[in-house]
Motif scaffolding. Sequence first.
Motif, PDB file in Angstrom:
ATOM      1  N   SER A  89     -10.203  11.712   6.184  1.00  0.00           N
ATOM      2  CA  SER A  89     -10.625  11.203   4.890  1.00  0.00           C
ATOM      3  C   SER A  89     -11.529  12.258   4.266  1.00  0.00           C
ATOM      4  O   SER A  89     -11.666  13.371   4.807  1.00  0.00           O
TER       5      SER A  89
ATOM      6  N   ASP B 294      -8.562  -1.043   6.047  1.00  0.00           N
ATOM      7  CA  ASP B 294      -8.991  -0.538   4.743  1.00  0.00           C
ATOM      8  C   ASP B 294      -9.932   0.646   4.910  1.00  0.00           C
ATOM      9  O   ASP B 294     -10.369   0.983   6.012  1.00  0.00           O
ATOM     10  N   VAL B 295     -10.267   1.255   3.782  1.00  0.00           N
ATOM     11  CA  VAL B 295     -11.265   2.310   3.767  1.00  0.00           C
ATOM     12  C   VAL B 295     -12.635   1.716   4.086  1.00  0.00           C
ATOM     13  O   VAL B 295     -12.816   0.488   4.088  1.00  0.00           O
TER      14      VAL B 295
ATOM     15  N   PHE C 257       0.809  -1.218   0.000  1.00  0.00           N
ATOM     16  CA  PHE C 257       0.000   0.000   0.000  1.00  0.00           C
ATOM     17  C   PHE C 257       0.843   1.269   0.000  1.00  0.00           C
ATOM     18  O   PHE C 257       0.285   2.373  -0.106  1.00  0.00           O
TER      19      PHE C 257
ATOM     20  N   PHE D  96     -10.208   7.187   1.092  1.00  0.00           N
ATOM     21  CA  PHE D  96      -8.832   6.959   1.518  1.00  0.00           C
ATOM     22  C   PHE D  96      -8.747   7.157   3.022  1.00  0.00           C
ATOM     23  O   PHE D  96      -9.659   7.706   3.661  1.00  0.00           O
ATOM     24  N   ILE D  97      -7.640   6.721   3.615  1.00  0.00           N
ATOM     25  CA  ILE D  97      -7.322   6.951   5.028  1.00  0.00           C
ATOM     26  C   ILE D  97      -5.963   7.644   5.062  1.00  0.00           C
ATOM     27  O   ILE D  97      -5.010   7.181   4.437  1.00  0.00           O
TER      28      ILE D  97
ATOM     29  N   THR E  51       1.255   7.264   6.752  1.00  0.00           N
ATOM     30  CA  THR E  51       0.367   7.150   5.601  1.00  0.00           C
ATOM     31  C   THR E  51       1.153   6.600   4.425  1.00  0.00           C
ATOM     32  O   THR E  51       2.244   7.087   4.122  1.00  0.00           O
TER      33      THR E  51
ATOM     34  N   HIS F 206      -4.958  -5.890   6.414  1.00  0.00           N
ATOM     35  CA  HIS F 206      -5.309  -5.691   5.009  1.00  0.00           C
ATOM     36  C   HIS F 206      -4.343  -6.437   4.107  1.00  0.00           C
ATOM     37  O   HIS F 206      -3.163  -6.606   4.442  1.00  0.00           O
TER      38      HIS F 206
ATOM     39  N   ALA G  75      -1.477  -2.861   4.984  1.00  0.00           N
ATOM     40  CA  ALA G  75      -1.971  -1.737   5.776  1.00  0.00           C
ATOM     41  C   ALA G  75      -2.692  -2.239   7.017  1.00  0.00           C
ATOM     42  O   ALA G  75      -3.117  -3.389   7.097  1.00  0.00           O
TER      43      ALA G  75
ATOM     44  N   LYS H 100      -4.760   6.067  -3.846  1.00  0.00           N
ATOM     45  CA  LYS H 100      -5.372   5.642  -2.594  1.00  0.00           C
ATOM     46  C   LYS H 100      -4.312   5.617  -1.499  1.00  0.00           C
ATOM     47  O   LYS H 100      -3.171   5.230  -1.732  1.00  0.00           O
ATOM     48  N   SER H 101      -4.682   6.014  -0.296  1.00  0.00           N
ATOM     49  CA  SER H 101      -3.762   5.961   0.839  1.00  0.00           C
ATOM     50  C   SER H 101      -4.392   5.179   1.975  1.00  0.00           C
ATOM     51  O   SER H 101      -5.613   5.180   2.153  1.00  0.00           O
ATOM     52  N   LEU H 102      -3.539   4.506   2.759  1.00  0.00           N
ATOM     53  CA  LEU H 102      -3.969   3.691   3.885  1.00  0.00           C
ATOM     54  C   LEU H 102      -2.961   3.842   5.026  1.00  0.00           C
ATOM     55  O   LEU H 102      -1.818   4.262   4.804  1.00  0.00           O
TER      56      LEU H 102
END
Length: 483
Positions: free
Chosen positions: A327, A296-297, A200, A307-308, A230, A289, A293, A268-270
């Motif tokens: 988010s 998840d979102v 991720f 995203f997170i 992140t 995940h 990660a 996308k960020s996690l």
Amino acid sequence: MEAVASSSAASAMKAVSFLATPLTPRIAVPSSLKSPTTKPYILTLHSSNPHLRGRPGVFCLPRCSSRPHNETSKETDRDSTSEPHSFSKSQYPAMPLSTESISASSSPSSSRTGLVLDLGPSGSWDSAEIGSPVVKRFLSDEEERWYMWYDGHSWERSGSDSIGLAVSSNGIHWERGQGAVKSSGDVGLVMSCGKDWWAFDTESIRPAEVVIMSSTKVRAASSVYWLYYTGYSNEKVDVLDDSLGSYLENPERFRFDDKNDGKRRIPKSLPGLAISQDGRHWARIEGEHHSGALFDVGSDRDWDSLFIAAPQVVFHGNGDLRMYYHSFDVENGEFGIGIARSRDGIKWVKLGKVIGGRRGFFDEFGAVNPCVVRNKKDGKYLMAYEGIGGDGERSIGLAVSCEGLKDWRRVEDDDEAVLKAGEREEWDNKGVGSPCLIQMDGDVDEWRLYYRGIGNGGRSGIGMAVSEGSEARRFRRWTGFHL
């Protein structure tokens, strides 16, 4: 809280050991040998040798038992994570010994007021962009030590988004390094993006919090550093609202990808976790995940479905950690800050959104990049956050809560932020954000606010402001020591 406890009790307990011997290459474990109830953590230790960075040493350490150490009491099993309240000298990372470290201090002037860390010199790992300061202050009988983890970028090196470490004796004049750290007494680049295609965090990484903890899940001689960060990947998230184009840009550097199909996409960020014994050499911890990660979102109807980002963690008590993250709430069309809770710092249960935007105020378009600190005087929680105005301007606001859960209220009732962008000629005249709040103790009764500032041409730097008095309600940029 009962839901958190039941979720934690139903999960298999895992542990990770730090080894004194050199790491072995990645070992592929056949599926027939994997425990059906225990998923091993994969730890990636980043080599300080730039030629080996693409081939990190990896090892898998599955835990045979589903419980912690047999000698651990039931009370410890239930509250498996603890944070020390005092630190021995051996627990400090050593001060820099490298001759490659350079001073990052700058003499204050009318255009550089408050600036404590500028861009690195040409060719260094942080010469193009810096931000996301995570600052920690350690006091002992002999000395005062400050550590700042921050993200950096260099145009000379492709895919060079990294996390680095700078150190200081007073939190104002900082020593930094131009390249990767070479020893436990060095400063500079300490963590690079992930190399595994499925991970991720292959595109960018940003530090969010460093917590010093001991845990039955991590067997080590002393407390270790837990870095929550992140991670951005190649996976794209569809954004249907074109109005976001003016907001999701520098300093986050979300890059829109328009495929001429009527949709716009952002990476996308996690949230991720890494641990270290010296604050310099980090081992990634695989979360639940599939990308590694922590989680998840949310689903399509949840407020955090895109995203997170910015997972900042606060230690509330044994077996009680809170994570604050941001988010974008698609349904309400605003950025928001949510909270998750954990007993061990690894498995998290989301509790929902706690702060959003306010029409007509400096944070009309929402709040991002939270930093929560528990006030040592009254026990209340203070949250510094980056507010986004209706015109896209970025300022820093402050909220307070008695419990640190969902009872947050803004400190100021009017539309004023506690710190705004600088004046026209200042280095941070385009916006301020990514706050890091530090409560000073000892002889100085004040708060410090470290932040990322953006100036002309998108140039970034890290600044510092101090509270006007002992209450964290108004801040002024640091202009120098006053006798």
